[in-house]
Design an enzyme around this catalytic site. Structure first.
Site, short mmCIF file in Angstrom:
data_model
loop_
_atom_site.label_atom_id
_atom_site.label_comp_id
_atom_site.label_asym_id
_atom_site.label_seq_id
_atom_site.Cartn_x
_atom_site.Cartn_y
_atom_site.Cartn_z
N LYS A 114 -1.41 7.58 10.77
CA LYS A 114 -0.99 6.18 10.95
C LYS A 114 -1.04 5.76 12.40
CE LYS A 114 1.69 5.33 6.78
NZ LYS A 114 2.96 4.94 6.18
N LYS A 197 -8.36 7.36 -1.60
CA LYS A 197 -7.28 7.17 -2.55
C LYS A 197 -6.91 5.69 -2.69
CE LYS A 197 -2.81 7.53 -0.31
NZ LYS A 197 -1.48 8.08 -0.37
N LYS A 200 -2.98 0.25 -0.71
CA LYS A 200 -3.01 -1.15 -0.30
C LYS A 200 -3.50 -1.29 1.13
CE LYS A 200 -0.72 -4.02 -2.36
NZ LYS A 200 -0.48 -4.74 -3.60
#
Ligand code: AMP
Ligand code: TRP
Length: 332
Positions: A114, A197, A200
């Site tokens: 991230k 995968k 969103k």
């Protein structure tokens, strides 16, 4: 029979959960309610590590609660609550931060992924300390099992390490939790990009099947899912990731085996198969969406349910926190 304590959490970061969330995590939450003492937490504080727009954030927290109830989390059977309603999470989170090493926290792959995405300089400190707050979520409830997707395995390991360290330095305080990770069928891929995968944040809108989407929208997404070379409906993740993903989705929702589905569609084209997958998905999600919309119409009732959940959660959380403070030598 002694009941097992189960705890899990999910972030309220979108208007709708997607099928990956459901099949990878939430379906197990529902199953684990029976015969266990389950605590399910909407981790709004964790969501603050990302970009927040207040009105939308509020709406998404309530939408998450409504969907969880609609898909089968019963506020009577289990304890459903919002993380920020129980202040003990932050309080134990700090203790966990003081226990964790900078090096071990730096090795968390979710943090590395991230923070790499937005550039290391723009990553928040909260993103770094996120796993220690998650450890607190789990340890506060003395959980035996933590149902999560494969990507959370490392955070559960860290939680166990922190609990072990605390217990050996300051005396037995926390139960060592175990991850409860679904082996087969757990991972759902993006419909448009079936090697990534379903997500969103990274996927395309067209590749993500949402619980709150209209039946028409989801049908369209499935019918335009990327397929693979050839015409055979066969499970082969290497050569046919698109078809394999659709087979996984069908099988997980219909309960039929992959082999059974391969037989049924032998000699038929991808078009027929996609039509069947669309029908299974749409009929599965229809009552869930309807129920969630209904719950959202009475916001006060929904919030009352969450407050009741927080009351129940606080009883357990405050007892663990008080033992923790005592064992640490904090003056009461
Ligand atoms: P997220 O909000 O993306 O972190 O996901 C919430 C939960 O759903 C986590 O336990 C994830 O492991 C699980 N999950 C998310 N996406 C998928 C996916 N595509 N397949 C399986 N599980 C998923
Ligand atoms: N980090 C988890 C996720 O991204 C969410 C989470 C927060 C969680 N606290 C938790 C999961 C406690 C299990 C237990 O999915």
């Amino acid at each position: 029979m002694t009941q097992k304590r189960v705890l899990s959490g999910i972030q309220p970061t979108s208007d709708s959960f997607h099928l990956g969330n459901y099949l990878g995590a939430l379906k197990q939450w529902v199953e684990l309610q029976d015969g266990n003492d389950a605590f399910y937490c909407i981790v709004d504080l964790h969501a603050l590590t990302g970009e927040i727009e207040p009105a939308l954030f509020r709406k998404r927290t309530l939408a998450s609660a409504a969907q969880l109830i609609a898909l089968g989390i019963s506020p009577e059977k289990s304890t459903l609550f919002v993380q920020s309603h129980v202040a003990e999470h932050n309080q134990l989170g700090w203790i966990m931060e003081c226990l964790a090493g900078f090096g071990e926290a730096s090795r968390m792959t979710q943090f590395k992924d991230k923070s790499a995405k937005g550039g290391a300089d723009s990553a928040r400190v909260g993103l770094f300390t996120y796993p220690m707050l998650q450890a607190a979520d789990i340890l506060l409830y003395q959980a035996h099992y933590v149902p999560v997707g494969e990507d959370q395995r490392q955070h559960i390991e860290l939680t166990r390490d922190l609990a072990t360290r605390f217990n050996s330095r300051f005396g037995e305080t926390f139960r060592l939790p175990e991850g409860y990770i679904l082996k087969a069928g757990a991972k759902i891929y993006d419909l448009q990009e079936p090697t990534a995968k379903m997500s969103k944040s990274s996927g395309s809108v067209a590749g993500v099947l949402e619980i709150m989407d209209t039946p028409e929208a989801n049908t369209k997404k499935i019918k335009s899912a990327a397929t693979d070379a050839g015409r055979e409906v066969k499970f082969d993740e290497k050569e046919k990731p698109g078809i394999s993903n659709l087979l996984t989705i069908h099988s997980s929702l219909s309960g039929r085996s992959i082999a059974d589905l391969e037989n049924e569609f032998e000699g038929k084209g991808y078009g027929d198969f996609k039509g069947a997958v669309a029908e299974v998905v749409v009929e599965y999600l229809r009552p869930i969406r309807t129920k969630a919309l209904e719950l959202l119409e009475d916001e006060k009732h929904l919030i009352d349910l969450l407050h009741e959940g927080a009351e129940k959660a606080r009883v357990v959380a405050s007892s663990t926190l008080s033992d923790t403070y005592k064992n640490l030598g904090l003056v009461k």
